[in-house]
Design an enzyme around this catalytic site. Structure first.
Site, PDB file in Angstrom:
ATOM      1  N   GLN A  73       2.838   7.715  -5.842  1.00 25.35           N
ATOM      2  CA  GLN A  73       3.865   6.893  -5.208  1.00 25.35           C
ATOM      3  C   GLN A  73       3.945   5.537  -5.902  1.00 25.35           C
ATOM      4  OE1 GLN A  73       2.290   7.265  -1.152  1.00 25.35           O
ATOM      5  NE2 GLN A  73       4.252   8.171  -0.569  1.00 25.35           N
ATOM      6  N   ARG A 121       0.839  -1.189   0.000  1.00 23.39           N
ATOM      7  CA  ARG A 121       0.000   0.000   0.000  1.00 23.39           C
ATOM      8  C   ARG A 121       0.879   1.245   0.000  1.00 23.39           C
ATOM      9  NH1 ARG A 121      -1.201   3.871   3.054  1.00 23.39           N
ATOM     10  NH2 ARG A 121      -0.077   3.038   4.842  1.00 23.39           N
ATOM     11  N   VAL A 122       0.456   2.223  -0.789  1.00 25.91           N
ATOM     12  CA  VAL A 122       1.017   3.566  -0.726  1.00 25.91           C
ATOM     13  C   VAL A 122      -0.144   4.527  -0.557  1.00 25.91           C
ATOM     14  CG1 VAL A 122       3.133   3.114  -2.034  1.00 25.91           C
ATOM     15  CG2 VAL A 122       1.057   3.750  -3.256  1.00 25.91           C
ATOM     16  N   SER A 123       0.155   5.724  -0.083  1.00 22.79           N
ATOM     17  CA  SER A 123      -0.908   6.662   0.266  1.00 22.79           C
ATOM     18  C   SER A 123      -1.438   7.463  -0.912  1.00 22.79           C
ATOM     19  CB  SER A 123      -0.417   7.627   1.347  1.00 22.79           C
ATOM     20  OG  SER A 123      -0.081   6.915   2.505  1.00 22.79           O
ATOM     21  N   THR A 124      -0.611   7.739  -1.895  1.00 19.81           N
ATOM     22  CA  THR A 124      -1.049   8.595  -2.999  1.00 19.81           C
ATOM     23  C   THR A 124      -0.773   7.944  -4.343  1.00 19.81           C
ATOM     24  OG1 THR A 124       1.066   9.770  -3.088  1.00 19.81           O
ATOM     25  CG2 THR A 124      -0.630  10.702  -1.662  1.00 19.81           C
TER      26      THR A 124
END
Length: 190
Positions: free
Chosen positions: A14, A8-11
């Site tokens: 990324q 998982r990445v936040s944006t």
């Protein structure tokens, strides 16, 4: 028994490649990933899918605890849901697993640290914005998506899925922008 990786990445800007490579090198047969905030479980459909898929003896693997979540309660709920399915959670860095009792304690402590870190980051960000505003240097966040272009594409008949693909965002984001634009247009006509 399967090792299922979760990245998982936040944006959306990324990259997931480093997490994918690490999870593959650790023997994960299946890797699910998403680009969404880890601040809560809301909108994390891939994680929900993994948990639903877990069977007895399976293992959910993440590279770091903050990829699983940044809220202690969410992390503990995820671990609990995995346990309910007789599955395990393993964090690669630092290496911790729920296969043993000590792993539960360490994950709880790490979850608390991650949550505290998130609060510190938000506090520093808020202080920085306040300083910039006081110095009249604050301009707000940088717009990542051209809202007018989204609305124009929609008005010309483009589907939300096509707009999302073209703008490299989610359909939900497209719907929000269209809704905000129509609400704004409705307000100005009153």
């Amino acid at each position: 028994m399967a090792r299922i990786g979760y990245a998982r990445v936040s944006t959306i800007d990324q990259d997931l490649k480093i997490q994918h490579d690490r999870l593959r090198s650790e023997g994960c047969e299946i890797i699910r990933s998403e680009k969404v905030s880890g601040g809560s479980r809301e909108g994390r459909t891939e994680l929900a899918t993994i948990i639903e898929f877990l069977r007895q003896g399976d293992e959910l693997v993440v590279t770091r605890l903050d990829r699983l979540g940044r809220d202690t309660r969410d992390v503990l709920n995820i671990v609990h849901e995995c346990q309910q399915r007789c599955a395990f959670v393993t964090i690669l860095d630092p290496h911790v697993s729920t296969r043993g009792e000590m792993g539960h304690v360490i994950i709880t402590v790490l979850g608390m640290v991650a949550q505290m870190e998130r609060r510190f980051i938000k506090e520093r960000q808020r202080e920085g914005i306040e300083r910039a505003k006081a110095n009249r240097a604050y301009k707000g966040g940088k717009a990542r998506i051209d809202k007018e272009k989204v609305v124009n594409m929609y008005e010309r008949g483009a589907r939300a899925a096509d707009i999302a693909r073209a703008m490299n965002c989610s359909r939900m984001h497209v719907y929000r922008l269209i809704s905000a634009a129509s609400n704004k247009a409705g307000d100005s006509s009153v």
